[in-house]
Design a protein around this motif. Structure first.
Motif, mmCIF file in Angstrom:
data_model
loop_
_atom_site.group_PDB
_atom_site.id
_atom_site.type_symbol
_atom_site.label_atom_id
_atom_site.label_comp_id
_atom_site.label_asym_id
_atom_site.label_seq_id
_atom_site.Cartn_x
_atom_site.Cartn_y
_atom_site.Cartn_z
ATOM 1 N N ARG A 158 0.810 -1.224 0.000
ATOM 2 C CA ARG A 158 0.000 0.000 0.000
ATOM 3 C C ARG A 158 0.839 1.268 0.000
ATOM 4 O O ARG A 158 0.485 2.263 -0.618
ATOM 5 C CB ARG A 158 -0.925 0.009 1.214
ATOM 6 N N ASN A 159 1.945 1.248 0.748
ATOM 7 C CA ASN A 159 2.757 2.446 0.922
ATOM 8 C C ASN A 159 4.238 2.052 0.920
ATOM 9 O O ASN A 159 4.827 1.883 1.988
ATOM 10 C CB ASN A 159 2.381 3.144 2.232
ATOM 11 N N PRO A 160 4.840 1.920 -0.263
ATOM 12 C CA PRO A 160 6.249 1.501 -0.325
ATOM 13 C C PRO A 160 7.167 2.459 0.416
ATOM 14 O O PRO A 160 6.942 3.667 0.433
ATOM 15 C CB PRO A 160 6.558 1.507 -1.823
ATOM 16 N N CYS A 161 8.174 1.908 1.040
ATOM 17 C CA CYS A 161 9.178 2.690 1.765
ATOM 18 C C CYS A 161 10.534 2.453 1.126
ATOM 19 O O CYS A 161 10.765 1.409 0.523
ATOM 20 C CB CYS A 161 9.231 2.248 3.226
ATOM 21 N N PHE A 162 11.434 3.406 1.269
ATOM 22 C CA PHE A 162 12.755 3.206 0.685
ATOM 23 C C PHE A 162 13.610 2.292 1.543
ATOM 24 O O PHE A 162 14.549 1.674 1.054
ATOM 25 C CB PHE A 162 13.437 4.546 0.386
ATOM 26 N N ALA A 163 13.281 2.175 2.845
ATOM 27 C CA ALA A 163 14.055 1.305 3.727
ATOM 28 C C ALA A 163 13.152 0.679 4.780
ATOM 29 O O ALA A 163 12.144 1.261 5.173
ATOM 30 C CB ALA A 163 15.173 2.091 4.408
ATOM 31 N N VAL A 164 13.560 -0.520 5.210
ATOM 32 C CA VAL A 164 12.871 -1.228 6.285
ATOM 33 C C VAL A 164 13.928 -1.706 7.271
ATOM 34 O O VAL A 164 14.937 -2.292 6.875
ATOM 35 C CB VAL A 164 12.085 -2.448 5.756
ATOM 36 N N ILE A 165 13.674 -1.453 8.553
ATOM 37 C CA ILE A 165 14.537 -1.982 9.604
ATOM 38 C C ILE A 165 13.834 -3.193 10.202
ATOM 39 O O ILE A 165 12.708 -3.082 10.698
ATOM 40 C CB ILE A 165 14.829 -0.927 10.677
ATOM 41 N N LEU A 166 14.487 -4.345 10.100
ATOM 42 C CA LEU A 166 13.962 -5.604 10.628
ATOM 43 C C LEU A 166 14.611 -5.877 11.982
ATOM 44 O O LEU A 166 15.833 -6.022 12.061
ATOM 45 C CB LEU A 166 14.282 -6.756 9.667
ATOM 46 N N ASP A 167 13.816 -5.955 13.028
ATOM 47 C CA ASP A 167 14.324 -6.217 14.374
ATOM 48 C C ASP A 167 14.437 -7.724 14.582
ATOM 49 O O ASP A 167 13.442 -8.407 14.799
ATOM 50 C CB ASP A 167 13.386 -5.594 15.401
ATOM 51 N N ALA A 168 15.640 -8.242 14.516
ATOM 52 C CA ALA A 168 15.865 -9.683 14.654
ATOM 53 C C ALA A 168 15.696 -10.162 16.085
ATOM 54 O O ALA A 168 15.556 -11.359 16.322
ATOM 55 C CB ALA A 168 17.259 -10.046 14.148
ATOM 56 N N ASP A 169 15.679 -9.254 17.048
ATOM 57 C CA ASP A 169 15.530 -9.651 18.447
ATOM 58 C C ASP A 169 14.068 -9.846 18.835
ATOM 59 O O ASP A 169 13.771 -10.642 19.720
ATOM 60 C CB ASP A 169 16.154 -8.608 19.374
ATOM 61 N N GLY A 170 13.168 -9.135 18.195
ATOM 62 C CA GLY A 170 11.773 -9.182 18.595
ATOM 63 C C GLY A 170 10.860 -9.914 17.635
ATOM 64 O O GLY A 170 9.728 -10.238 17.979
ATOM 65 N N ILE A 171 11.320 -10.169 16.430
ATOM 66 C CA ILE A 171 10.520 -10.840 15.400
ATOM 67 C C ILE A 171 11.315 -12.047 14.913
ATOM 68 O O ILE A 171 12.506 -11.934 14.622
ATOM 69 C CB ILE A 171 10.243 -9.897 14.205
ATOM 70 N N GLU A 172 10.643 -13.176 14.805
ATOM 71 C CA GLU A 172 11.331 -14.369 14.296
ATOM 72 C C GLU A 172 11.529 -14.227 12.784
ATOM 73 O O GLU A 172 10.567 -14.145 12.022
ATOM 74 C CB GLU A 172 10.519 -15.623 14.604
ATOM 75 N N LEU A 173 12.795 -14.176 12.386
ATOM 76 C CA LEU A 173 13.150 -14.017 10.979
ATOM 77 C C LEU A 173 14.001 -15.188 10.533
ATOM 78 O O LEU A 173 14.719 -15.782 11.323
ATOM 79 C CB LEU A 173 13.941 -12.718 10.771
ATOM 80 N N ASN A 174 13.929 -15.482 9.240
ATOM 81 C CA ASN A 174 14.820 -16.476 8.643
ATOM 82 C C ASN A 174 15.084 -16.062 7.201
ATOM 83 O O ASN A 174 14.478 -15.108 6.705
ATOM 84 C CB ASN A 174 14.230 -17.897 8.757
ATOM 85 N N ASP A 175 15.983 -16.774 6.552
ATOM 86 C CA ASP A 175 16.348 -16.422 5.177
ATOM 87 C C ASP A 175 15.146 -16.457 4.240
ATOM 88 O O ASP A 175 15.010 -15.614 3.362
ATOM 89 C CB ASP A 175 17.446 -17.353 4.655
ATOM 90 N N PHE A 176 14.267 -17.430 4.413
ATOM 91 C CA PHE A 176 13.097 -17.548 3.541
ATOM 92 C C PHE A 176 12.222 -16.302 3.642
ATOM 93 O O PHE A 176 11.792 -15.745 2.631
ATOM 94 C CB PHE A 176 12.281 -18.804 3.894
ATOM 95 N N ILE A 177 11.943 -15.854 4.861
ATOM 96 C CA ILE A 177 11.094 -14.668 5.064
ATOM 97 C C ILE A 177 11.731 -13.435 4.431
ATOM 98 O O ILE A 177 11.067 -12.674 3.714
ATOM 99 C CB ILE A 177 10.843 -14.438 6.571
ATOM 100 N N ILE A 178 13.008 -13.225 4.671
ATOM 101 C CA ILE A 178 13.682 -12.038 4.136
ATOM 102 C C ILE A 178 13.772 -12.112 2.619
ATOM 103 O O ILE A 178 13.533 -11.113 1.927
ATOM 104 C CB ILE A 178 15.067 -11.866 4.793
ATOM 105 N N ARG A 179 14.060 -13.283 2.084
ATOM 106 C CA ARG A 179 14.122 -13.460 0.624
ATOM 107 C C ARG A 179 12.758 -13.162 -0.002
ATOM 108 O O ARG A 179 12.655 -12.495 -1.037
ATOM 109 C CB ARG A 179 14.587 -14.881 0.303
ATOM 110 N N LYS A 180 11.688 -13.629 0.636
ATOM 111 C CA LYS A 180 10.330 -13.391 0.133
ATOM 112 C C LYS A 180 9.998 -11.892 0.163
ATOM 113 O O LYS A 180 9.457 -11.350 -0.808
ATOM 114 C CB LYS A 180 9.324 -14.177 0.966
#
Length: 143
Positions: free
Chosen positions: A50-72
């Motif tokens: 809906r509202n593209p941003c030029f940058a996103v900060i992903l908090d790896a301490d509070g959100i479960e992230l993995n390579d698949f999620i970031i790649r997607k």
């Protein structure tokens, strides 16, 4: 759905930690950027449509992230620059993302000088933003 170009002043934050959100929002706004906060990967993905941003900060301490999620996320939003934020300097589970997808890794707590430097660097990489340096390593002369 027609997508808007990313806002060059808008930064999204993906985090579930209220203190980290407040710290990042404060520092990012001090650097004259607007912030949008998301608490889940699905909310972030929908918000960027809906509202593209030029940058996103992903908090790896509070959100479960993995390579698949970031790649997607990167494949769905290729114009967006993704940064990882963490107190932990080591994330072997994100090896592919760190080496191939993420623009930078930030050490928490948020730091105005580091954020300003990175956002200026990103802005210089976006065509038509002044320096003409393209992601493919090609350069274009600017007046």
């Amino acid at each position: 759905m027609t997508r808007s170009p990313p806002s060059n002043e808008q930064v999204a934050i993906l985090s579930a930690d209220a203190e980290d959100i407040a710290a990042f929002c404060h520092e990012i706004q001090q650097a004259d950027y607007r912030t949008t906060v998301f608490s889940s990967v699905d909310q972030l993905d929908e918000g960027l449509v809906r509202n593209p941003c030029f940058a996103v900060i992903l908090d790896a301490d509070g959100i479960e992230l993995n390579d698949f999620i970031i790649r997607k996320l990167k494949s769905r939003h290729p114009e967006t620059h993704f940064l990882l934020a963490s107190r932990n300097p080591f994330h072997p589970e994100l090896q592919e993302s760190i080496s191939r997808i993420l623009y930078a890794c930030l050490r928490k707590p948020a730091n105005l000088e580091e954020i300003t430097y990175l956002f200026r660097s990103i802005s210089r990489r976006i065509p038509n933003r002044g320096t003409g340096v393209l992601d493919q390593g090609q350069s274009v002369e600017t007046p």
